[in-house]
Design a protein around this motif. Structure first.
Motif, short mmCIF file in Angstrom:
data_model
loop_
_atom_site.label_atom_id
_atom_site.label_comp_id
_atom_site.label_asym_id
_atom_site.label_seq_id
_atom_site.Cartn_x
_atom_site.Cartn_y
_atom_site.Cartn_z
N PRO A 53 -4.70 -1.54 4.25
CA PRO A 53 -4.14 -0.99 3.01
C PRO A 53 -3.69 -2.13 2.11
O PRO A 53 -2.95 -3.01 2.53
N LEU A 54 -4.18 -2.12 0.86
CA LEU A 54 -3.89 -3.22 -0.06
C LEU A 54 -3.29 -2.70 -1.37
O LEU A 54 -3.60 -3.19 -2.45
N GLU A 55 -2.41 -1.72 -1.24
CA GLU A 55 -1.73 -1.21 -2.42
C GLU A 55 -0.77 -2.26 -2.97
O GLU A 55 -0.40 -3.22 -2.28
N VAL A 75 2.22 -3.18 -0.86
CA VAL A 75 1.95 -4.07 0.27
C VAL A 75 1.84 -5.52 -0.22
O VAL A 75 2.42 -6.44 0.37
N LEU A 76 1.10 -5.72 -1.31
CA LEU A 76 0.88 -7.07 -1.82
C LEU A 76 2.17 -7.67 -2.39
O LEU A 76 2.46 -8.85 -2.19
N ALA A 77 2.94 -6.85 -3.09
CA ALA A 77 4.20 -7.34 -3.65
C ALA A 77 5.16 -7.75 -2.54
O ALA A 77 5.83 -8.79 -2.64
N ASP A 78 5.20 -6.95 -1.48
CA ASP A 78 6.08 -7.28 -0.37
C ASP A 78 5.65 -8.58 0.29
O ASP A 78 6.50 -9.42 0.64
N ARG A 79 4.33 -8.77 0.43
CA ARG A 79 3.85 -10.01 1.05
C ARG A 79 4.15 -11.22 0.17
O ARG A 79 4.38 -12.32 0.66
N ALA A 80 4.15 -11.01 -1.16
CA ALA A 80 4.43 -12.10 -2.09
C ALA A 80 5.93 -12.32 -2.26
O ALA A 80 6.34 -13.30 -2.90
N GLY A 81 6.73 -11.41 -1.70
CA GLY A 81 8.18 -11.55 -1.81
C GLY A 81 8.72 -11.25 -3.19
O GLY A 81 9.72 -11.85 -3.63
N THR A 106 -5.60 -6.95 -12.93
CA THR A 106 -4.56 -6.23 -12.22
C THR A 106 -4.81 -6.36 -10.72
O THR A 106 -5.96 -6.60 -10.29
N PRO A 107 -3.80 -6.22 -9.88
CA PRO A 107 -4.02 -6.30 -8.44
C PRO A 107 -5.04 -5.28 -7.96
O PRO A 107 -5.90 -5.61 -7.13
N ALA A 108 -4.98 -4.06 -8.48
CA ALA A 108 -5.91 -3.02 -8.04
C ALA A 108 -7.35 -3.38 -8.40
O ALA A 108 -8.27 -3.20 -7.59
N ARG A 109 -7.55 -3.89 -9.62
CA ARG A 109 -8.89 -4.27 -10.04
C ARG A 109 -9.41 -5.42 -9.20
O ARG A 109 -10.58 -5.43 -8.80
#
Length: 323
Positions: free
Chosen positions: A235-237, A240-246, A263-266
């Motif tokens: 899952p790459l919503e 998830v990405l924001a949490d990994r980037a802190g 955009t992250p989704a694109r």
């Protein structure tokens, strides 16, 4: 024997020659492992023959261009160079005297990287679609109106004419030649022996989504992008990405767009679909590809693929599996 002739000159880009040459010699090795005779013979040719120094300082020994006009040539490839090393060659009348004749007798001819400019100057690209290094696309199109420059493809095949984009794409083009001459299996063995990440088909862009983003992104996002590419099925919503980037979702979204232009989704969808094209070229089922790139079920994957590329993934697989 199929004679591959590389045309070089002072200041040429060494990898434009050595990369494809390694592909052809590795194909001979693969044939030898199955007790089959070698298929390729490599010749280096320059206008006058003798020692020629590449841009990296490595010196190669060559035969004279004139000496090859009476020999059977299987593949003729003109290698590229930086602009300052191309200019003296473009002004040398000896090229006009011998190179068109050599190209005319070859089973196929072409260029690696900016070598296309030399062929264009001699009128050998007129009426053709070609590839060249991204930095040379605009100058080539502006200077030669009769040449159609494909700025997106890694390499282009137009009849007997084969042209590749920048530097390492000569390896991709050489692998396609091996697949045509011998088999896709041999080309795959060569790619594996050369420890290539993947065999890239000609339609693929000179810039992968990962490379484009890494060039633009700050180092923290470059690390995140590498993680995304290694975890496409996860899952790459944005959460998830924001949490990994802190970062908070809003801050992450704003900074990611500012750093990468997408955009992250694109970006995630682009990365998934780019990987999907490579998997389809290996003949995998739509269900398997969808699962591997995180676009299950297959219907969702097919819709996204056709929306992006204008072709159904099943048809794309049929068209490209052999290469």
């Amino acid at each position: 024997m199929h004679h591959v002739v590389f045309v070089v000159y002072p200041g040429f880009e060494l990898l434009d020659m050595s990369g494809p040459a390694s592909v052809f010699t590795s194909a001979n090795r693969s044939l030898g492992l199955s007790e089959r005779p070698p298929f390729y013979a490599i010749d280096l040719v320059s206008v006058a023959g003798g020692s020629v120094t590449s841009s990296s300082g490595v010196v190669v020994e060559t035969q004279g261009l004139e000496d090859h006009t009476q020999k059977a040539v299987g593949t003729l490839l003109v290698v590229g160079a930086e602009r300052q090393n191309l200019l003296p060659i473009l002004a040398d009348s000896a090229w006009a005297a011998w190179l068109p004749r050599l190209a005319g007798q070859a089973q196929r001819f072409g260029s690696v990287c900016s070598g296309a400019i030399i062929l264009a100057r001699l009128g050998l690209l007129d009426g053709h679609r070609v590839a060249t290094h991204w930095d040379a696309c605009t100058p080539l199109a502006a200077a030669f109106a009769s040449v159609t420059v494909d700025s997106d493809s890694l390499y282009v095949v137009d009849g007997r004419l084969w042209t590749s984009a920048g530097v390492t794409t000569g390896i991709d083009m050489a692998l396609a030649m091996v697949a045509q001459d011998l088999s896709a299996d041999i080309a795959g063995e060569v790619a594996k022996r050369l420890v290539l990440y993947a065999r890239r088909p000609g339609y693929q862009s000179q810039f992968s989504p990962l490379l484009q983003a890494q060039v633009k992104a700050d180092s923290p996002f470059a690390e995140l992008i590498a993680w995304i590419l290694a975890n496409l099925a996860a899952p790459l919503e944005v959460t998830v990405l924001a949490d990994r980037a802190g970062l908070s979702e809003r801050t992450f979204h704003r900074r990611f767009v500012a750093a990468t232009g997408e955009t992250p989704a694109r970006f995630v969808e682009t990365a998934r679909l780019d990987a999907a094209r490579m998997l389809l070229c290996r003949g995998l089922s739509l269900k398997s590809v969808a699962a591997e790139v995180g676009l299950s079920p297959a219907a969702r994957f097919s819709e996204a693929f056709e929306r992006r590329f204008g072709i159904a993934p099943r048809l794309f697989r049929e068209m490209h599996t052999a290469f």
